[in-house]
Design a protein around this motif. Structure first.
Motif, PDB file in Angstrom:
ATOM      1  N   ILE A  14       0.840  -1.201   0.000  1.00  0.00           N
ATOM      2  CA  ILE A  14       0.000   0.000   0.000  1.00  0.00           C
ATOM      3  C   ILE A  14       0.873   1.248   0.000  1.00  0.00           C
ATOM      4  O   ILE A  14       0.613   2.218  -0.731  1.00  0.00           O
ATOM      5  CB  ILE A  14      -0.951   0.009   1.221  1.00  0.00           C
ATOM      6  CG1 ILE A  14      -2.019  -1.071   1.058  1.00  0.00           C
ATOM      7  CG2 ILE A  14      -1.608   1.377   1.395  1.00  0.00           C
ATOM      8  CD1 ILE A  14      -2.872  -1.282   2.288  1.00  0.00           C
ATOM      9  N   ALA A  15       1.921   1.239   0.833  1.00  0.00           N
ATOM     10  CA  ALA A  15       2.830   2.387   0.895  1.00  0.00           C
ATOM     11  C   ALA A  15       3.548   2.597  -0.432  1.00  0.00           C
ATOM     12  O   ALA A  15       3.821   3.728  -0.838  1.00  0.00           O
ATOM     13  CB  ALA A  15       3.838   2.185   2.020  1.00  0.00           C
ATOM     14  N   GLU A  16       3.835   1.510  -1.124  1.00  0.00           N
ATOM     15  CA  GLU A  16       4.526   1.578  -2.407  1.00  0.00           C
ATOM     16  C   GLU A  16       3.608   2.094  -3.511  1.00  0.00           C
ATOM     17  O   GLU A  16       4.002   2.954  -4.319  1.00  0.00           O
ATOM     18  CB  GLU A  16       5.055   0.194  -2.776  1.00  0.00           C
ATOM     19  CG  GLU A  16       5.818   0.144  -4.087  1.00  0.00           C
ATOM     20  CD  GLU A  16       6.282  -1.264  -4.425  1.00  0.00           C
ATOM     21  OE1 GLU A  16       7.390  -1.385  -4.949  1.00  0.00           O
ATOM     22  OE2 GLU A  16       5.521  -2.228  -4.171  1.00  0.00           O
ATOM     23  N   SER A  24      -4.663  -4.392  -4.235  1.00  0.00           N
ATOM     24  CA  SER A  24      -5.469  -5.613  -4.365  1.00  0.00           C
ATOM     25  C   SER A  24      -5.160  -6.331  -5.668  1.00  0.00           C
ATOM     26  O   SER A  24      -5.093  -7.560  -5.717  1.00  0.00           O
ATOM     27  CB  SER A  24      -6.966  -5.264  -4.279  1.00  0.00           C
ATOM     28  OG  SER A  24      -7.388  -4.492  -5.388  1.00  0.00           O
ATOM     29  N   GLU A  25      -4.945  -5.553  -6.743  1.00  0.00           N
ATOM     30  CA  GLU A  25      -4.612  -6.158  -8.038  1.00  0.00           C
ATOM     31  C   GLU A  25      -3.224  -6.792  -7.995  1.00  0.00           C
ATOM     32  O   GLU A  25      -3.018  -7.900  -8.501  1.00  0.00           O
ATOM     33  CB  GLU A  25      -4.668  -5.095  -9.138  1.00  0.00           C
ATOM     34  CG  GLU A  25      -6.086  -4.588  -9.408  1.00  0.00           C
ATOM     35  CD  GLU A  25      -6.107  -3.403 -10.356  1.00  0.00           C
ATOM     36  OE1 GLU A  25      -5.005  -2.887 -10.685  1.00  0.00           O
ATOM     37  OE2 GLU A  25      -7.198  -2.974 -10.766  1.00  0.00           O
ATOM     38  N   ALA A  26      -2.258  -6.094  -7.396  1.00  0.00           N
ATOM     39  CA  ALA A  26      -0.884  -6.596  -7.339  1.00  0.00           C
ATOM     40  C   ALA A  26      -0.769  -7.867  -6.509  1.00  0.00           C
ATOM     41  O   ALA A  26       0.016  -8.761  -6.834  1.00  0.00           O
ATOM     42  CB  ALA A  26       0.040  -5.517  -6.783  1.00  0.00           C
ATOM     43  N   LEU A  27      -1.564  -7.957  -5.436  1.00  0.00           N
ATOM     44  CA  LEU A  27      -1.478  -9.103  -4.529  1.00  0.00           C
ATOM     45  C   LEU A  27      -2.559 -10.153  -4.796  1.00  0.00           C
ATOM     46  O   LEU A  27      -2.659 -11.142  -4.066  1.00  0.00           O
ATOM     47  CB  LEU A  27      -1.575  -8.616  -3.075  1.00  0.00           C
ATOM     48  CG  LEU A  27      -0.470  -7.655  -2.626  1.00  0.00           C
ATOM     49  CD1 LEU A  27      -0.671  -7.259  -1.169  1.00  0.00           C
ATOM     50  CD2 LEU A  27       0.907  -8.275  -2.816  1.00  0.00           C
ATOM     51  N   HIS A  28      -3.393  -9.894  -5.815  1.00  0.00           N
ATOM     52  CA  HIS A  28      -4.466 -10.826  -6.190  1.00  0.00           C
ATOM     53  C   HIS A  28      -5.419 -11.069  -4.998  1.00  0.00           C
ATOM     54  O   HIS A  28      -5.797 -12.194  -4.691  1.00  0.00           O
ATOM     55  CB  HIS A  28      -3.883 -12.151  -6.680  1.00  0.00           C
ATOM     56  CG  HIS A  28      -2.898 -11.991  -7.797  1.00  0.00           C
ATOM     57  ND1 HIS A  28      -3.279 -11.610  -9.064  1.00  0.00           N
ATOM     58  CD2 HIS A  28      -1.543 -12.131  -7.825  1.00  0.00           C
ATOM     59  CE1 HIS A  28      -2.202 -11.545  -9.835  1.00  0.00           C
ATOM     60  NE2 HIS A  28      -1.145 -11.838  -9.108  1.00  0.00           N
ATOM     61  N   LEU A  29      -5.782  -9.966  -4.354  1.00  0.00           N
ATOM     62  CA  LEU A  29      -6.744  -9.989  -3.252  1.00  0.00           C
ATOM     63  C   LEU A  29      -7.912  -9.079  -3.607  1.00  0.00           C
ATOM     64  O   LEU A  29      -7.812  -8.228  -4.489  1.00  0.00           O
ATOM     65  CB  LEU A  29      -6.089  -9.496  -1.952  1.00  0.00           C
ATOM     66  CG  LEU A  29      -4.910 -10.311  -1.410  1.00  0.00           C
ATOM     67  CD1 LEU A  29      -4.230  -9.543  -0.283  1.00  0.00           C
ATOM     68  CD2 LEU A  29      -5.378 -11.672  -0.924  1.00  0.00           C
TER      69      LEU A  29
END
Length: 307
Positions: A14-16, A24-29
């Motif tokens: 999130i900080a990045e 959510s897209e980057a972590l597939h959540l």
């Protein structure tokens, strides 16, 4: 405090990215899952980690310090995992590659089998424009970079992967009168460019300059995909890499317009600094390419010989 590694990972991302949606897209959540984990993490601190101004998410100064600490913890955990795999006799570590935007159609095919064979290797691949790719190599941020034009100011080693062909492309629905000269074709119809710093744009401008064409109208877009969609919609023509338009040629949504002097032929090169001391993972990947490159080209890219 009782936060988890999962929460540290989510907050660091999130900080990045400074966005719940992108995280959510980057972590597939799901977005609700990310929001709940952020709230649970925040509840363990008396000082806000984030703030929302308007609709934009910002990380507070305290939040940035927590994110930096989280990164260190996550790196230590990753190092423990790599050491465990190494003791088990598996190749382990990170492989970092920076890829020019059109290279996203190429690089994955030269990585897939290597990653399948080496479960202990983590891949970080940044897809960006040529200027940023060259910068990442110069700053020693990555192991390798994929480019079609070698940087002039850097001393690099390279592995040639495959040919890169650039053609003049139009929508199949765009009518072109027979007998129209190259000069009239370039000067009469709108031409769609990539952004400044793009290797495709540089090649395109060099061709136009060499032939002394005076382009009447042009548009500038920031990705190969955006250019392709603009050409498909009939907004204009462009000079595009063959590798990115295979499906559209197959479905006859796009067509190659024969032009004297085209295609422009360059080569995809995987490069790295001559002075760089490569990691065991990077060295193993170079060995993989040496033995498997020709097979991959034959299996995945032989279709390009038809153009």
């Amino acid at each position: 405090m009782n936060y988890t590694l999962h929460q540290l990972h989510i907050f660091f991302k999130i900080a990045e990215l400074k966005s719940i949606t992108k995280t959510s897209e980057a972590l597939h959540l799901t977005q609700p899952a990310v929001s709940i984990q952020l709230k649970n993490f925040q509840d363990q601190f008396p000082i806000p980690l984030t703030e929302v101004v308007g609709r934009q998410l910002y990380i507070t100064d305290f939040g940035m310090e927590i994110a930096q600490a989280a990164e260190k913890i996550l790196n230590e955990v990753r190092a423990i995992n790599y050491k465990t795999l190494a003791f088990e006799g598996q190749l382990s570590g990170r492989l970092k590659i920076s890829v020019v935007s059109t290279g996203k159609y190429v690089m994955p095919y030269f990585l897939s089998d290597f990653m399948k064979r080496n479960k202990g290797v983590d891949l970080i691949m940044d897809v960006t424009n040529k200027s940023r790719v060259v910068e990442s190599i110069e700053m020693n941020e990555v192991d390798f970079a994929l480019v079609s034009v070698l940087p002039k100011k850097l001393k690099v080693d390279k592995v040639e992967l495959m040919e890169n062909k650039l053609f003049f492309v139009a929508s199949s629905g765009f009518e072109i009168k027979k007998g129209l000269s190259r000069k009239n074709l370039f000067e009469k119809f709108p031409l769609i460019y990539r952004e400044q710093g793009s290797a495709t744009r540089n090649s395109m401008e060099a061709f136009i300059s060499k032939n002394e064409f005076s382009v009447r109208k042009k548009m500038e877009l920031t990705s190969n995909e955006a250019v392709k969609q603009a050409v498909l919609s009939g907004l204009g023509f462009s000079i595009m890499p063959l590798i990115g338009i295979r499906n559209e040629l197959k479905t006859k949504e796009l067509r190659i317009v024969p032009i004297k002097g085209l295609p422009i032929n360059t080569v995809w090169n995987l490069i790295w600094l001559k002075s760089k001391k490569q990691s065991p993972v990077a060295l193993a990947y170079l060995d993989f390419l040496k033995s498997e490159k020709e097979r991959i080209i034959e299996q995945r890219f032989a279709w390009g010989d038809d153009f």
